[in-house]
Design a protein around this motif. Sequence first.
Motif, PDB file in Angstrom:
ATOM      1  N   SER A  78       0.004  10.998  -2.302  1.00 49.89           N
ATOM      2  CA  SER A  78       0.450   9.897  -3.167  1.00 49.89           C
ATOM      3  C   SER A  78       0.444   8.556  -2.435  1.00 49.89           C
ATOM      4  O   SER A  78       0.108   7.517  -3.027  1.00 49.89           O
ATOM      5  CB  SER A  78       1.842  10.189  -3.721  1.00 49.89           C
ATOM      6  N   SER A  79       0.799   8.553  -1.156  1.00 49.76           N
ATOM      7  CA  SER A  79       0.807   7.290  -0.417  1.00 49.76           C
ATOM      8  C   SER A  79      -0.613   6.768  -0.207  1.00 49.76           C
ATOM      9  O   SER A  79      -0.852   5.549  -0.244  1.00 49.76           O
ATOM     10  CB  SER A  79       1.514   7.467   0.931  1.00 49.76           C
ATOM     11  N   LEU A  80      -1.570   7.684  -0.015  1.00 45.50           N
ATOM     12  CA  LEU A  80      -2.964   7.266   0.147  1.00 45.50           C
ATOM     13  C   LEU A  80      -3.509   6.719  -1.174  1.00 45.50           C
ATOM     14  O   LEU A  80      -4.231   5.712  -1.190  1.00 45.50           O
ATOM     15  CB  LEU A  80      -3.812   8.436   0.626  1.00 45.50           C
ATOM     16  N   LEU A  81      -3.153   7.366  -2.281  1.00 40.38           N
ATOM     17  CA  LEU A  81      -3.572   6.859  -3.582  1.00 40.38           C
ATOM     18  C   LEU A  81      -3.002   5.456  -3.833  1.00 40.38           C
ATOM     19  O   LEU A  81      -3.697   4.572  -4.331  1.00 40.38           O
ATOM     20  CB  LEU A  81      -3.114   7.800  -4.697  1.00 40.38           C
ATOM     21  N   GLU A  82      -1.750   5.276  -3.487  1.00 46.78           N
ATOM     22  CA  GLU A  82      -1.106   3.977  -3.694  1.00 46.78           C
ATOM     23  C   GLU A  82      -1.797   2.894  -2.876  1.00 46.78           C
ATOM     24  O   GLU A  82      -1.952   1.755  -3.338  1.00 46.78           O
ATOM     25  CB  GLU A  82       0.361   4.060  -3.311  1.00 46.78           C
ATOM     26  N   LYS A  83      -2.257   3.258  -1.709  1.00 43.55           N
ATOM     27  CA  LYS A  83      -2.915   2.286  -0.830  1.00 43.55           C
ATOM     28  C   LYS A  83      -4.364   2.020  -1.238  1.00 43.55           C
ATOM     29  O   LYS A  83      -4.810   0.868  -1.272  1.00 43.55           O
ATOM     30  CB  LYS A  83      -2.877   2.796   0.613  1.00 43.55           C
ATOM     31  N   GLU A  84      -5.112   3.108  -1.535  1.00 47.38           N
ATOM     32  CA  GLU A  84      -6.558   2.976  -1.750  1.00 47.38           C
ATOM     33  C   GLU A  84      -6.957   2.860  -3.224  1.00 47.38           C
ATOM     34  O   GLU A  84      -8.026   2.335  -3.531  1.00 47.38           O
ATOM     35  CB  GLU A  84      -7.284   4.189  -1.132  1.00 47.38           C
ATOM     36  N   PRO A  86      -4.570   1.978  -6.182  1.00 47.87           N
ATOM     37  CA  PRO A  86      -3.291   1.743  -6.872  1.00 47.87           C
ATOM     38  C   PRO A  86      -3.422   1.657  -8.390  1.00 47.87           C
ATOM     39  O   PRO A  86      -2.465   1.956  -9.108  1.00 47.87           O
ATOM     40  CB  PRO A  86      -2.808   0.422  -6.280  1.00 47.87           C
ATOM     41  N   TYR A  87      -4.586   1.255  -8.888  1.00 48.16           N
ATOM     42  CA  TYR A  87      -4.763   1.104 -10.331  1.00 48.16           C
ATOM     43  C   TYR A  87      -5.556   2.263 -10.943  1.00 48.16           C
ATOM     44  O   TYR A  87      -5.838   2.259 -12.140  1.00 48.16           O
ATOM     45  CB  TYR A  87      -5.449  -0.228 -10.634  1.00 48.16           C
ATOM     46  N   GLY A  88      -5.921   3.235 -10.116  1.00 47.77           N
ATOM     47  CA  GLY A  88      -6.614   4.413 -10.617  1.00 47.77           C
ATOM     48  C   GLY A  88      -8.027   4.169 -11.110  1.00 47.77           C
ATOM     49  O   GLY A  88      -8.527   4.933 -11.935  1.00 47.77           O
ATOM     50  N   CYS A  98     -13.561   7.658  -4.050  1.00 49.22           N
ATOM     51  CA  CYS A  98     -12.632   8.305  -4.975  1.00 49.22           C
ATOM     52  C   CYS A  98     -12.643   9.816  -4.757  1.00 49.22           C
ATOM     53  O   CYS A  98     -11.589  10.457  -4.688  1.00 49.22           O
ATOM     54  CB  CYS A  98     -13.015   7.962  -6.415  1.00 49.22           C
ATOM     55  N   CYS A  99     -13.849  10.398  -4.650  1.00 48.62           N
ATOM     56  CA  CYS A  99     -13.951  11.836  -4.391  1.00 48.62           C
ATOM     57  C   CYS A  99     -13.302  12.208  -3.056  1.00 48.62           C
ATOM     58  O   CYS A  99     -12.680  13.262  -2.933  1.00 48.62           O
ATOM     59  CB  CYS A  99     -15.419  12.264  -4.380  1.00 48.62           C
ATOM     60  N   THR A 100     -13.456  11.339  -2.076  1.00 45.93           N
ATOM     61  CA  THR A 100     -12.899  11.636  -0.758  1.00 45.93           C
ATOM     62  C   THR A 100     -11.383  11.765  -0.809  1.00 45.93           C
ATOM     63  O   THR A 100     -10.810  12.733  -0.286  1.00 45.93           O
ATOM     64  CB  THR A 100     -13.298  10.547   0.255  1.00 45.93           C
TER      65      THR A 100
END
Length: 227
Positions: A78-84, A86-88, A98-100
């Motif tokens: 979740s923290s990596l998603l928030e950083k890389e 954040p808007y999906g 995104c796949c990574t």
Amino acid sequence: MAHLDIPGLLKDTKLGRTAIVSSFGAESVVLLHYVVSVLPDIPVLFLDTGKHFPETLAYRDEVADALGLNLQVATPDSSLLEKEDPYGVLYGRDPNACCTIRKTFPLQDAIAPFDSWISGRKRYQGASRAALPILERDGEKIKINPMASWLESDVRAYFARHDLPRHPLEANGYPSIGCAPCTQPVAAGDDQRAGRWAHMPDKTECGIHLGPDGRFVRSAQDRREGE
């Protein structure tokens, strides 16, 4: 279908601790039914990227319940998603990235406790899989493709023989089903995977499969740069 002792291979203790990685796509239930008939308690790893079709998640639950699967769900950090992302919307500008973060990294963590893992890939699914072996090295792991040599007719016959449920999107022209933003229907007669990343002709895989050199295979361009 090739006459190989696949059940014997799956039970071979040399493979160590083994798991299935399943996307619960159009043909996934065939692999799952086949393998759990041999190894009933095998862990089934599902990568919940947060971008799946709702139909896929419902189908996953239906199949897991029907087959009594030992389902284990892996999710992105979740923290990596928030950083890389954040808007999906990272899939729109950089599908490989995104796949990574949504597939490759979660899979690395999920398969870490295992010595080998089972994939449902088949040679007839497209040119990029035409020479797929039944056993291959996947970094430090062994990957088993027990259905590599199956024909499309073998899969259809297995569905019918065991009265297995079909993915609801298959009837809408989706022979290969991944994340919703990067999957679209395929015209009759086209490559099964033509609807995956159709806006990126060079991209053929999501990046969870390693090549013999231990590198993640994400696209044709990645492969050319590694030659």
